[in-house]
Design an enzyme around this catalytic site. Structure first.
Site, PDB file in Angstrom:
ATOM      1  N   ARG A 142      11.595  30.667 -12.301  1.00  0.00           N
ATOM      2  CA  ARG A 142      12.502  31.795 -12.537  1.00  0.00           C
ATOM      3  C   ARG A 142      11.613  32.964 -12.716  1.00  0.00           C
ATOM      4  O   ARG A 142      12.068  34.239 -12.652  1.00  0.00           O
ATOM      5  CB  ARG A 142      13.095  31.853 -13.940  1.00  0.00           C
ATOM      6  CG  ARG A 142      13.934  30.494 -14.321  1.00  0.00           C
ATOM      7  CD  ARG A 142      14.802  30.316 -12.948  1.00  0.00           C
ATOM      8  NE  ARG A 142      15.839  29.191 -13.492  1.00  0.00           N
ATOM      9  CZ  ARG A 142      16.595  28.653 -12.629  1.00  0.00           C
ATOM     10  NH1 ARG A 142      16.600  29.024 -11.170  1.00  0.00           N
ATOM     11  NH2 ARG A 142      17.319  27.319 -12.815  1.00  0.00           N
TER      12      ARG A 142
ATOM     13  N   HIS B 181      26.578  20.716 -10.600  1.00  0.00           N
ATOM     14  CA  HIS B 181      27.005  22.129 -10.628  1.00  0.00           C
ATOM     15  C   HIS B 181      28.735  22.305 -10.050  1.00  0.00           C
ATOM     16  O   HIS B 181      29.203  23.163 -10.491  1.00  0.00           O
ATOM     17  CB  HIS B 181      26.181  22.896 -10.004  1.00  0.00           C
ATOM     18  CG  HIS B 181      24.585  23.287 -10.546  1.00  0.00           C
ATOM     19  ND1 HIS B 181      23.552  22.295 -10.368  1.00  0.00           N
ATOM     20  CD2 HIS B 181      24.218  24.112 -11.466  1.00  0.00           C
ATOM     21  CE1 HIS B 181      22.647  22.849 -11.030  1.00  0.00           C
ATOM     22  NE2 HIS B 181      22.907  23.682 -11.695  1.00  0.00           N
TER      23      HIS B 181
ATOM     24  N   ASP C 211      22.600  20.217 -20.406  1.00  0.00           N
ATOM     25  CA  ASP C 211      22.657  21.143 -19.482  1.00  0.00           C
ATOM     26  C   ASP C 211      23.850  22.282 -19.561  1.00  0.00           C
ATOM     27  O   ASP C 211      24.451  22.229 -20.401  1.00  0.00           O
ATOM     28  CB  ASP C 211      22.817  20.305 -18.165  1.00  0.00           C
ATOM     29  CG  ASP C 211      22.387  20.753 -16.941  1.00  0.00           C
ATOM     30  OD1 ASP C 211      21.701  21.942 -16.765  1.00  0.00           O
ATOM     31  OD2 ASP C 211      22.086  19.871 -15.815  1.00  0.00           O
TER      32      ASP C 211
END
Length: 535
Positions: free
Chosen positions: A94, A197, A270
């Site tokens: 990130r 996801h 998560d």
């Protein structure tokens, strides 16, 4: 040295129920400055942690100031705020200023636990200098499915023992630098062909197979003292007895992880806004079920309304008797224990900008990134085409686009041509993408110069496969350099010269260029098996 705060056992009884529940949650927010919503969560709802994404990062000084500001919102009588990030390396990193490591699979190709520990330590020191005390890494998944759309190069490889050793070493490095390591994604997301996801994957293996493969790295890391484990939104019927996501399964979290493996550290979920949860039981109800299952830290990374609603839902579940309050107390004790051990409240002092500390840590990260890239780049095949016979080359590259939602998008058009140019090669570069080809560099008769094709997940991009095959049939004998997916060779198994870097970081592209021109011998070894190919 400043005294440690009181022990959690003496603190938890004094906390109100809303404060204790707030400590369980980790929230994300938009922008490089605190939003009103995140300030409210920290100041008024006792939020236990925040998570950074690239959307929150602009510069090292800005990020350290952001960490300090967020911690400043914590009331004087509340526990300190922890700050988490996914800084794995490769595409899941990130921080946008070039200190990221190559991917875990590149480390796997070096097969060097000592280097993995050094890499973890370097990352930990950089994060600590920025006010970050939790790294949601390493990935302990065993990637033995070439079609896995979300793990792939985020894994150290397909051999459970090596994944266990390298992952544990990386975690040890992080924790020795004062950053909580969080192994993920328990019990294992490696053998799936579905991205959680987007949907709920199901791993149908029996318990014996899970023990031999998927669970082995987690057991090793736990035995070695890793402080946190992240659950996955994947169903394991052999453990859970049904197709409930592992994050929501008491049999997986309390049963397998806590009781059988003896893990008493932090259990993170998560993100609860992923579709495997959101399109099933829903994010808010999922958060309640995750707490019931035994999870301690509930990640809601994006939406303020869902963050508030989930906190309210857990408070209500305790008040109604659905969740026993001792369950909340046990989670808060573990959370405060970690904050105390890692001295979270002392990370960002008012008078210390941390600039010198970050500069030293960043230099170390860059140095180790180069070492990993240089030792990890792998020459899988060489049909006497390398090193390149002259200093002129025709290069085809593809716009890499976005992969899994876990990855950071990267605009690196022409990056490999630039790396070759820096290595002293005259390059005729063609970048191919949805908008069609765009040519840069010198004009060259491509029939009379070596041809290099840089692929990026060719298995999912038929135009890449088509180009490689067309060049091969035309007699160009292309050298293929796979920079995101080492499994690309399976799409064109007759190619004679094939190199893989396992990611497209600057260090990895430079290492590949050095191998092509002959200034460096490739030493990496495939940590996975490529279907239809031989190492």
């Amino acid at each position: 040295m400043t005294d440690l705060p009181p022990k959690p056992e003496s603190v938890v009884p004094s906390l109100s129920l809303p404060t204790k529940v707030g400590q369980l949650f980790v929230a994300g927010f938009d922008g490089t400055a605190p939003t009103t919503e995140i300030e409210t969560l920290v100041a008024e709802r006792s939020l236990g942690g925040v998570i950074y994404f690239s959307r929150n990062t602009e510069s090292p000084a800005q990020l350290r100031a952001l960490s300090r500001t967020l911690r400043g919102f914590v009331p004087d009588d509340a526990p300190p705020l922890s700050v988490a990030i996914d800084q794995e390396g490769g595409r899941v990193a990130r921080l946008p200023w070039g200190t990221e490591l190559p991917s875990a699979m590149a480390l796997g190709a070096t097969d060097d636990p000592e280097l993995a520990a050094r890499a973890g330590g370097a990352v930990g020191r950089e994060l600590r200098s920025l006010g970050i005390d939790v790294n949601l890494a390493p990935v302990l998944d065993v990637n033995n499915n070439p079609d896995n759309p979300v793990i792939g190069i985020r894994s150290f490889g397909e051999r459970p023992g090596r994944v266990a050793e390298l992952g544990t070493a990386f975690a040890d490095g992080l924790q020795s630098a004062g950053v909580v390591a969080c192994g993920k994604h328990f019990p294992g997301h490696g053998d799936t062909a579905v991205d959680s996801h987007l949907d709920l994957p199901i791993v149908a293996h029996d318990r014996d197979r899970l023990d031999r493969v998927e669970l082995r790295p987690f057991r090793r890391a736990i035995d070695d003292g890793i402080d946190a484990i992240m659950t996955t939104h994947v169903a394991f019927p052999a453990v859970a007895g049904d197709e409930r996501p592992a994050t929501l399964s008491r049999q997986v979290v309390d049963g397998l992880l806590r009781e059988e493996f003896g893990f008493d550290g932090l259990v993170f979920t998560d993100c609860m806004e992923m579709d495997a949860i959101a399109e099933g039981v829903g994010t808010v109800e999922g958060c309640v079920q995750a707490v019931e299952a035994g999870c301690d830290r509930i990640c809601v990374s994006h939406t303020p309304a869902k963050q508030h609603a989930a906190i309210d839902a857990v408070i209500s579940a305790v008040e109604s008797g659905r969740i026993p309050e001792p369950r909340i107390d046990a989670a808060v004790r573990r959370i405060l224990r970690a904050k105390r051990a890692y001295r979270t409240e002392h990370l960002t002092g008012e008078d210390d900008d941390g600039g010198d500390e970050w500069e030293a840590a960043a230099a170390d990260c860059r140095s180790i990134a180069r070492t990993v890239a240089e030792r990890g780049v792998t020459l899988v095949r060489n049909a006497d085409h390398l090193p390149l016979p002259d200093r002129r080359v025709s290069v085809y590259e593809f716009e890499t686009g976005d992969g899994s939602p876990a990855e950071e998008p990267r605009d690196d058009r022409g990056a490999f041509a630039a790396a070759l140019s820096a290595a002293g090669v005259s390059v005729d570069a063609t970048v191919l993408g949805d908008a069609g080809p765009s040519k840069t560099g010198i004009e060259t008769d491509t029939a009379n110069v070596p041809t290099v094709v840089r692929t990026s997940d060719a298995a999912g991009n038929p135009e890449q496969v088509g180009l490689v095959r067309d060049l091969d049939m035309a007699g160009s004998n292309p050298v293929v350099v796979a920079t995101r997916n080492p499994y690309d060779l399976a799409a064109f198994p007759d190619i004679g010269t094939y190199l893989t870097t396992y990611d497209d970081t600057e260090a990895s592209l430079a290492a590949a260029a050095d191998v092509l021109v002959g200034t460096r011998e490739p030493t990496g070894r495939l940590p996975i098996t490529i279907p239809t190919a031989e190492e």
